[in-house]
Design an enzyme around this catalytic site. Structure first.
Site, PDB file in Angstrom:
ATOM      1  N   GLU A   1     -89.558   5.291  51.818  1.00 59.05           N
ATOM      2  CA  GLU A   1     -90.609   5.760  52.269  1.00 59.05           C
ATOM      3  C   GLU A   1     -89.968   6.935  53.318  1.00 59.05           C
ATOM      4  O   GLU A   1     -90.237   6.739  54.322  1.00 59.05           O
ATOM      5  CB  GLU A   1     -91.591   4.692  52.845  1.00 59.05           C
ATOM      6  CG  GLU A   1     -91.911   3.867  52.082  1.00 59.05           C
ATOM      7  CD  GLU A   1     -92.653   2.803  53.075  1.00 59.05           C
ATOM      8  OE1 GLU A   1     -92.583   2.450  54.158  1.00 59.05           O
ATOM      9  OE2 GLU A   1     -93.749   2.034  52.410  1.00 59.05           O
TER      10      GLU A   1
ATOM     11  N   GLY B   1     -89.595  10.018  55.931  1.00 56.85           N
ATOM     12  CA  GLY B   1     -90.526  10.908  56.396  1.00 56.85           C
ATOM     13  C   GLY B   1     -89.703  11.890  57.396  1.00 56.85           C
ATOM     14  O   GLY B   1     -89.492  12.930  56.962  1.00 56.85           O
TER      15      GLY B   1
ATOM     16  N   TYR C   1     -88.880   8.804  74.287  1.00 55.11           N
ATOM     17  CA  TYR C   1     -87.762   7.936  73.667  1.00 55.11           C
ATOM     18  C   TYR C   1     -86.316   8.512  74.442  1.00 55.11           C
ATOM     19  O   TYR C   1     -85.405   7.674  74.046  1.00 55.11           O
ATOM     20  CB  TYR C   1     -87.408   8.186  72.233  1.00 55.11           C
ATOM     21  CG  TYR C   1     -88.969   7.878  71.167  1.00 55.11           C
ATOM     22  CD1 TYR C   1     -89.257   6.449  71.477  1.00 55.11           C
ATOM     23  CD2 TYR C   1     -89.430   8.855  70.688  1.00 55.11           C
ATOM     24  CE1 TYR C   1     -90.582   6.150  70.517  1.00 55.11           C
ATOM     25  CE2 TYR C   1     -90.318   8.751  69.791  1.00 55.11           C
ATOM     26  CZ  TYR C   1     -90.970   7.455  69.972  1.00 55.11           C
ATOM     27  OH  TYR C   1     -92.261   7.277  69.012  1.00 55.11           O
TER      28      TYR C   1
ATOM     29  N   CYS D   1     -98.482  18.076  84.014  1.00 59.77           N
ATOM     30  CA  CYS D   1     -98.362  17.670  85.283  1.00 59.77           C
ATOM     31  C   CYS D   1     -97.880  16.098  85.135  1.00 59.77           C
ATOM     32  O   CYS D   1     -98.441  15.204  85.689  1.00 59.77           O
ATOM     33  CB  CYS D   1     -99.705  17.433  85.867  1.00 59.77           C
ATOM     34  SG  CYS D   1    -100.689  19.067  85.886  1.00 59.77           S
TER      35      CYS D   1
HETATM   36  N1  LLP Z   1     -92.217   3.376  56.411  1.00 55.83           N
HETATM   37  C1  LLP Z   1     -92.466   2.682  57.562  1.00 55.83           C
HETATM   38  C2  LLP Z   1     -93.179   1.376  57.294  1.00 55.83           C
HETATM   39  C3  LLP Z   1     -92.460   3.274  59.042  1.00 55.83           C
HETATM   40  O1  LLP Z   1     -92.908   2.277  59.808  1.00 55.83           O
HETATM   41  C4  LLP Z   1     -92.067   4.550  58.986  1.00 55.83           C
HETATM   42  C5  LLP Z   1     -91.979   5.036  60.542  1.00 55.83           C
HETATM   43  C6  LLP Z   1     -91.305   5.056  57.993  1.00 55.83           C
HETATM   44  C7  LLP Z   1     -91.494   4.629  56.848  1.00 55.83           C
HETATM   45  C8  LLP Z   1     -90.829   6.510  57.895  1.00 55.83           C
HETATM   46  O2  LLP Z   1     -89.614   6.584  58.688  1.00 55.83           O
HETATM   47  P1  LLP Z   1     -88.597   7.591  58.960  1.00 55.83           P
HETATM   48  O3  LLP Z   1     -88.280   8.073  57.535  1.00 55.83           O
HETATM   49  O4  LLP Z   1     -89.390   8.731  59.544  1.00 55.83           O
HETATM   50  O5  LLP Z   1     -87.317   7.142  59.518  1.00 55.83           O
HETATM   51  N2  LLP Z   1     -92.314   8.240  66.642  1.00 55.83           N
HETATM   52  C9  LLP Z   1     -90.891   7.867  66.285  1.00 55.83           C
HETATM   53  C10 LLP Z   1     -90.678   7.366  64.900  1.00 55.83           C
HETATM   54  C11 LLP Z   1     -91.616   6.468  64.468  1.00 55.83           C
HETATM   55  C12 LLP Z   1     -91.292   5.644  63.174  1.00 55.83           C
HETATM   56  C13 LLP Z   1     -92.401   5.017  62.740  1.00 55.83           C
HETATM   57  N3  LLP Z   1     -92.247   4.653  61.559  1.00 55.83           N
HETATM   58  C14 LLP Z   1     -89.951   9.205  66.461  1.00 55.83           C
HETATM   59  O6  LLP Z   1     -90.448  10.060  66.960  1.00 55.83           O
HETATM   60  O7  LLP Z   1     -88.736   8.997  66.275  1.00 55.83           O
END
Ligand code: LLP
Length: 419
Positions: free
Chosen positions: A275, A277, A322, A354
């Site tokens: 999955e 992203g 973060y 702000c």
């Molecule tokens: N699958 C699940 C169940 C997830 O919770 C997430 C991300 C992904 C896939 C996708 O993960 P990726 O390929 O993007 O690593 N806001 C944070 C990241 C939060 C990720 C939440 N879950 C940031 O800005 O780094």
């Protein structure tokens, strides 16, 4: 920064104003292709919409062989608008409402049901089973497993640790299955879903979670013949250019192949899914802002300039939330394209909100004056998706660049939309 992209950012800032997100579409396609070559079919590649759900951007992915994961009714709608078919969309997420569970049941009543629903708890299993029974349909489900591993990433991004709120523990699995009506109820138990965390600095925790998932899956197979799917989530990192090298998706795929090969053939899962992203949309995105103030300061740590832009945590909250670091480059210096080899000095780049945590980072930058343009890189994932209107700021414009032409993917929000 590539000179052509810098020019595209300047052109789009002239045309559409700032703050603005620009997406380099050939880069998006190249990064999607890298994922596909690491995880070719029969792997299922489900794009995690939460990283960036903009339909005019993600609409390129179904044609490139990606399905999607949606974590809410809103994301489900955004997935469909982008052109993902139900059969390629997994509904997951830690907090599904009755309405969201019902949407999965409704889809199961059509010839195009969702790929699966990933269940987070016995409560959720019971509710979905009750709805499915009411409608007289079967719904394919995975159970989200908390693998109890400590991944190599920022604390806020580690979700696979045993004390996290995500998923059920291995010994809770029988209770979840029972609550969902057991092997002969309305839920079709298809397998396990895991995700250890995001932006992983190493493959090890991911590999351990994958191994835990494989073992548990094969143990359940005796009682549940359809329990044949392992969705290992994501965590594939991108290089933000400030934190050294990161493992490529291919390294994760190799670890998975080793783990599968170590199992007897009849214990191997029939379906495997990832999955991604961030790995697909992060690098293609640039946040373009404009200089509002330049203050010369003398600080002990060598910083000499404090620059305030017209963009900050409202458009890109990752640094404030973060402590994430993004590359920052000047697009212009004194109104002219910034020379690649001119003099630079260290500057701190802050946003206009702000809040004292509203910082974007530090960078070596050329001389800057009010109205000069600055770009923050690797901003396509969890940038626009996490933006907010705090301080009365409409959403930024979002523009795609195909190597030649600029296209508006989403218009700037209006002030009226804030009311
Ligand atoms: N699958 C699940 C169940 C997830 O919770 C997430 C991300 C992904 C896939 C996708 O993960 P990726 O390929 O993007 O690593 N806001 C944070 C990241 C939060 C990720 C939440 N879950 C940031 O800005 O780094």
């Amino acid at each position: 920064m590539d000179a052509a992209i810098a020019e595209a950012c300047r052109r789009s800032a002239r045309k559409h104003g700032t703050p603005l997100y620009l997406y380099d579409l050939p880069r998006l396609e190249a990064d999607a292709a890298a994922l596909t070559s690491a995880f070719p079919a029969p792997w299922l590649r489900l794009y995690a919409l939460k990283a960036n759900p903009l339909p005019k951007l993600t609409g390129r992915l179904p044609g490139l062989g990606f399905g999607a994961t949606a974590v809410s009714a809103g994301e489900l709608d955004l997935a469909r608008r982008a052109g993902f078919r139900n059969a390629s969309i997994a509904l997951e997420g830690i907090g599904k409402t009755d309405h969201e569970l019902w949407l999965a049941v409704e889809a199961a009543e059509t010839p195009d049901p969702l790929l699966w629903v990933s269940l987070e708890s016995a409560d959720e299993a019971a509710q979905l089973a009750a709805f499915a029974r009411l409608a007289g349909v079967a719904v394919d489900v995975l159970v989200r497993l908390n693998p109890g591993v400590q991944p190599e990433t920022l604390g806020g991004l580690a979700v696979g640790a045993a004390d996290s709120k995500f998923g059920v523990l291995a010994d809770e699995l029988p209770t979840v299955i029972e609550a969902g009506g057991g092997p002969d109820g309305p839920l079709r138990w298809r397998g396990l879903h895991l995700h250890v965390g995001s932006q992983l600095g190493a493959v090890d925790a991911w590999r351990s979670a994958f191994r835990v998932g494989l073992r548990l899956l094969s143990l359940q197979r005796a009682a549940l013949p359809d329990f044949d799917t392992l969705d290992i989530g994501s965590g594939f990192p991108v290089a933000y250019g400030v934190d050294g090298s990161v493992p490529e998706p291919r390294r994760f795929a190799e670890a998975a192949a080793d783990e599968v090969a170590a199992l007897p053939a009849d214990a191997r899962p029939a379906r495997l899914a990832v999955e991604p992203g961030r790995a697909i949309v992060a690098a293609c995105g640039w946040l373009v802002g404009r200089v509002l103030h330049v203050r010369e300061r003398v600080w002990a740590d060598g910083l000499s300039r404090l620059i305030v832009l017209d963009t900050g945590m409202t458009e890109l909250i990752r640094p404030a939330l973060y402590g994430a670091e993004h590359p920052i480059v000047a697009l212009t210096s004194h109104g002219r394209p910034a020379p690649a080899d001119g003099p630079v000095s260290l500057a701190r780049i802050d946003g206009p909100i702000c809040e004292s945590t509203d910082r974007l980072g530090t960078a070596d930058l050329p001389p800057l004056v009010r109205d000069d343009l600055v770009a923050i890189g690797v901003a396509g994932a969890y940038g626009s998706a996490m933006s907010m209107t705090y301080n009365g700021r409409p959403r930024p414009a979002e523009v795609g660049w195909d190597g030649r032409r600029l296209t508006v993917l989403r218009r700037r929000g209006t002030e009226a939309s804030l009311a």
